[in-house]
Design a protein around this motif. Structure first.
Motif, PDB file in Angstrom:
ATOM      1  N   GLU A  48       0.830  -1.207   0.000  1.00  0.00           N
ATOM      2  CA  GLU A  48       0.000   0.000   0.000  1.00  0.00           C
ATOM      3  C   GLU A  48       0.867   1.260   0.000  1.00  0.00           C
ATOM      4  O   GLU A  48       0.550   2.260  -0.670  1.00  0.00           O
ATOM      5  N   LEU A  49       1.964   1.234   0.760  1.00  0.00           N
ATOM      6  CA  LEU A  49       2.860   2.385   0.825  1.00  0.00           C
ATOM      7  C   LEU A  49       3.562   2.610  -0.513  1.00  0.00           C
ATOM      8  O   LEU A  49       3.759   3.761  -0.939  1.00  0.00           O
ATOM      9  N   ILE A  50       3.898   1.531  -1.197  1.00  0.00           N
ATOM     10  CA  ILE A  50       4.519   1.647  -2.522  1.00  0.00           C
ATOM     11  C   ILE A  50       3.517   2.218  -3.522  1.00  0.00           C
ATOM     12  O   ILE A  50       3.859   3.076  -4.346  1.00  0.00           O
ATOM     13  N   ILE A  51       2.279   1.756  -3.462  1.00  0.00           N
ATOM     14  CA  ILE A  51       1.230   2.293  -4.340  1.00  0.00           C
ATOM     15  C   ILE A  51       1.028   3.779  -4.084  1.00  0.00           C
ATOM     16  O   ILE A  51       0.897   4.578  -5.025  1.00  0.00           O
ATOM     17  N   LEU A  52       1.016   4.163  -2.800  1.00  0.00           N
ATOM     18  CA  LEU A  52       0.870   5.576  -2.446  1.00  0.00           C
ATOM     19  C   LEU A  52       2.029   6.387  -3.009  1.00  0.00           C
ATOM     20  O   LEU A  52       1.820   7.487  -3.561  1.00  0.00           O
ATOM     21  N   SER A  53       3.241   5.873  -2.893  1.00  0.00           N
ATOM     22  CA  SER A  53       4.427   6.591  -3.378  1.00  0.00           C
ATOM     23  C   SER A  53       4.370   6.786  -4.885  1.00  0.00           C
ATOM     24  O   SER A  53       4.650   7.882  -5.395  1.00  0.00           O
ATOM     25  N   ILE A  54       3.991   5.730  -5.613  1.00  0.00           N
ATOM     26  CA  ILE A  54       3.904   5.824  -7.076  1.00  0.00           C
ATOM     27  C   ILE A  54       2.813   6.818  -7.480  1.00  0.00           C
ATOM     28  O   ILE A  54       3.004   7.652  -8.377  1.00  0.00           O
ATOM     29  N   GLY A  55       1.665   6.737  -6.810  1.00  0.00           N
ATOM     30  CA  GLY A  55       0.565   7.647  -7.125  1.00  0.00           C
ATOM     31  C   GLY A  55       0.944   9.097  -6.888  1.00  0.00           C
ATOM     32  O   GLY A  55       0.632   9.976  -7.712  1.00  0.00           O
ATOM     33  N   ILE A  56       1.620   9.376  -5.777  1.00  0.00           N
ATOM     34  CA  ILE A  56       2.016  10.755  -5.468  1.00  0.00           C
ATOM     35  C   ILE A  56       3.075  11.240  -6.457  1.00  0.00           C
ATOM     36  O   ILE A  56       3.054  12.407  -6.877  1.00  0.00           O
ATOM     37  N   PHE A  57       3.980  10.359  -6.865  1.00  0.00           N
ATOM     38  CA  PHE A  57       4.989  10.749  -7.850  1.00  0.00           C
ATOM     39  C   PHE A  57       4.335  11.139  -9.174  1.00  0.00           C
ATOM     40  O   PHE A  57       4.732  12.125  -9.816  1.00  0.00           O
ATOM     41  N   VAL A  58       3.339  10.374  -9.595  1.00  0.00           N
ATOM     42  CA  VAL A  58       2.611  10.696 -10.830  1.00  0.00           C
ATOM     43  C   VAL A  58       1.933  12.059 -10.706  1.00  0.00           C
ATOM     44  O   VAL A  58       1.989  12.896 -11.618  1.00  0.00           O
ATOM     45  N   LEU A  59       1.297  12.311  -9.566  1.00  0.00           N
ATOM     46  CA  LEU A  59       0.644  13.603  -9.339  1.00  0.00           C
ATOM     47  C   LEU A  59       1.660  14.738  -9.295  1.00  0.00           C
ATOM     48  O   LEU A  59       1.383  15.860  -9.751  1.00  0.00           O
ATOM     49  N   LEU A  60       2.839  14.471  -8.748  1.00  0.00           N
ATOM     50  CA  LEU A  60       3.902  15.476  -8.700  1.00  0.00           C
ATOM     51  C   LEU A  60       4.328  15.887 -10.100  1.00  0.00           C
ATOM     52  O   LEU A  60       4.444  17.095 -10.404  1.00  0.00           O
ATOM     53  N   VAL A  61       4.536  14.908 -10.961  1.00  0.00           N
ATOM     54  CA  VAL A  61       4.932  15.196 -12.350  1.00  0.00           C
ATOM     55  C   VAL A  61       3.808  15.927 -13.083  1.00  0.00           C
ATOM     56  O   VAL A  61       4.055  16.901 -13.816  1.00  0.00           O
ATOM     57  N   MET A  62       2.567  15.489 -12.875  1.00  0.00           N
ATOM     58  CA  MET A  62       1.431  16.151 -13.519  1.00  0.00           C
ATOM     59  C   MET A  62       1.325  17.604 -13.092  1.00  0.00           C
ATOM     60  O   MET A  62       1.108  18.497 -13.918  1.00  0.00           O
ATOM     61  N   SER A  63       1.491  17.863 -11.810  1.00  0.00           N
ATOM     62  CA  SER A  63       1.421  19.236 -11.302  1.00  0.00           C
ATOM     63  C   SER A  63       2.519  20.091 -11.914  1.00  0.00           C
ATOM     64  O   SER A  63       2.282  21.244 -12.306  1.00  0.00           O
TER      65      SER A  63
END
Length: 482
Positions: free
Chosen positions: A3-18
């Protein structure tokens, strides 16, 4: 762990999108939130590996709540960006910038006010702990430790009168304005550091109060505000035309300022200089504050505390002081969340931004508050900060915005709305408005034979024609290449 890895990947994607959607602007509210959340995920992973955290703590429910909340923040920012269009005329910046100076009488009065306020604050704290059993000498760190044990390190408690608290907020306002003047003269006008060192003296003067009350947040807020000021000023010098070229330079400056602040803070805590002491290593201590909130949020989802007693008792805890004062409620809910143990001697009581509104208003209410915070900060950022020109009102707004931007910095750590929805904020805004007028513009102070004389200047204090009257020198910079 998954779950923590999924959270990290999701936040990284949002970071790049932002970063891409905001045209490489790495100080937009959504980018700051995603970036610090990314750091929190990395440190949470470190906690799992180094501390041996039980992987069963992490739940998919908590992961989805955090990801959906951050996604909503990013989406809402884009909406605010669309409805707050701003026309920018780069020619306004090519005229230069003003070196802000204060007359000697102003400097003396400001410093005298800061020193007197600090003395009264420390004396009140000493009298409070003395009444409650303290028998030691007037030792600031010892008083701070005793104070910390007696209170929640909240400046609204602990025997300090309302008058002194208001004076303290005025000193805080002076600190932020002083840092702005210092950075403006150094960055915008290429002035010498030694000539402007006097403007950061109020920030140094406040140290004894921080030691006594353990209220270190004001300095973290000040550092965060300074980094935002540096970013805006460096882009103003380039007429906001080289934001991507300044990326490395500004990131380096910000990282150095943050690293120095964290090391100094850790050194103070390690030696018990601010009313608390730790035997943790530097990385462990940083992990407790930056990585543990994600773990604690998972613990909160699995085992939530008892129900609410007041409307918004955690989210708007600062408002309860006002309600108690006027008699609408009888007791004040603690601003401190319950402490939880992660493993062995590691634990804490901070749960990311989402915990307080989720506890008080449920999932839908949490989304509303998250979207509201994103919209307010994003709208103001793109309306008044992003591509802003150098002016009296814009700079006043920049300092005020930087003060409240602390909420965004701490988004992945804790919900810090509650300290701002209080009378303390009213005191700060009022005193800030007055202090800015005295230190930077419209109010002039002169020494006459019959005493001090205050003069109201109705013209723009940044105007070239007003240079000799209010102590400002006007610098004409060479136009920068595009």
């Amino acid at each position: 762990m998954d779950e923590l890895i999924i959270l990290s990947i999701g936040i990284f994607v949002l970071l790049v999108m932002s970063f891409l959607m905001n045209q490489y602007d790495f100080f937009s509210p959504s980018f700051i939130v995603c970036a610090i959340f990314m750091v929190s995920c990395i440190l949470a992973l470190r906690a799992v590996i180094v501390w041996g955290v039980d992987e069963s703590i992490f739940t998919m429910k908590a992961t989805l709540i955090m990801l959906s909340g951050i996604s909503l923040f990013v989406i809402t920012e884009q909406l605010a960006k669309v409805i707050s269009p701003k026309k920018y005329d780069p020619k306004k910046e090519e005229n230069g910038s003003a070196r802000i100076t204060m007359s000697r009488i102003k400097i003396v009065l400001v410093l005298l006010f800061c020193v007197v306020t600090v003395m009264l604050y420390c004396n009140s704290a000493y009298y409070y702990v003395y009444k409650n059993g303290y028998t030691g000498t007037f030792n600031l760190s010892q008083i701070g430790k005793y104070w910390h044990d007696l209170t929640f390190a909240d400046e609204n408690v602990g025997g300090v009168s309302r008058t002194i608290r208001i004076m303290g907020r005025a000193v805080n306002a002076i600190m932020f304005i002083g840092i702005y003047i210092f950075l403006n003269n150094i960055i915008m006008c290429r002035d010498k550091v030694i000539k402007n060192i006097i403007y950061i003296v109020p920030s140094i003067c406040w140290l004894p109060v921080t030691i006594v009350t353990s209220a270190r947040a004001i300095y973290l807020n000040l550092v965060g505000c300074a980094v935002l000021m540096v970013y805006v000023m460096m882009n103003r010098k380039d007429c906001w035309k080289r934001r991507h070229r300044n990326f490395k330079k500004i990131i380096t400056i910000g990282a150095v300022i943050l690293a120095v602040a964290l090391i100094l803070f850790y050194f103070a805590v390690m030696n018990g200089l601010i009313g608390r002491k730790t035997d943790k290593t530097f990385l462990d201590y940083v992990t407790i504050y930056l990585g543990a909130p994600i773990i604690h949020f998972n613990q909160f989802i699995m085992d939530p505390p008892e129900g609410i007693h007041y409307f918004g008792q955690e989210t708007f805890a600062g408002l309860q002081s006002i309600l108690v004062r006027i008699g609408l409620i009888s007791t004040r809910y603690s601003t401190q969340s319950e402490a939880r143990i992660i493993v062995a001697n590691y634990g804490g009581n901070i749960y990311t931004f989402f915990r307080r509104p989720l506890h008080d208003f449920g999932l839908f209410g949490m989304y509303i508050i998250t979207a509201l915070i994103s919209f307010i900060f994003s709208f103001l950022y793109y309306k008044r900060i992003y591509k802003s020109c150098f002016s009296y009102k814009n700079d006043r707004f920049l300092i005020g915005y930087g003060y409240f931007f602390y909420i965004i910095y701490l988004f992945p750590i804790d919900n810090t709305i509650y300290p701002y929805v209080s009378m303390s904020t009213v005191y700060f805004i009022t005193t800030f408005w007055l202090a800015y007028a005295i230190m930077v513009g419209h109010i002039d102070v002169k020494m006459k034979a019959d005493g001090l004389k205050l003069t109201l200047k109705r013209r723009n204090p940044y105007s070239v024609n007003d240079t000799r009257e209010n102590g400002h020198q006007y610098f004409r910079e060479y136009p920068f290449d595009s």
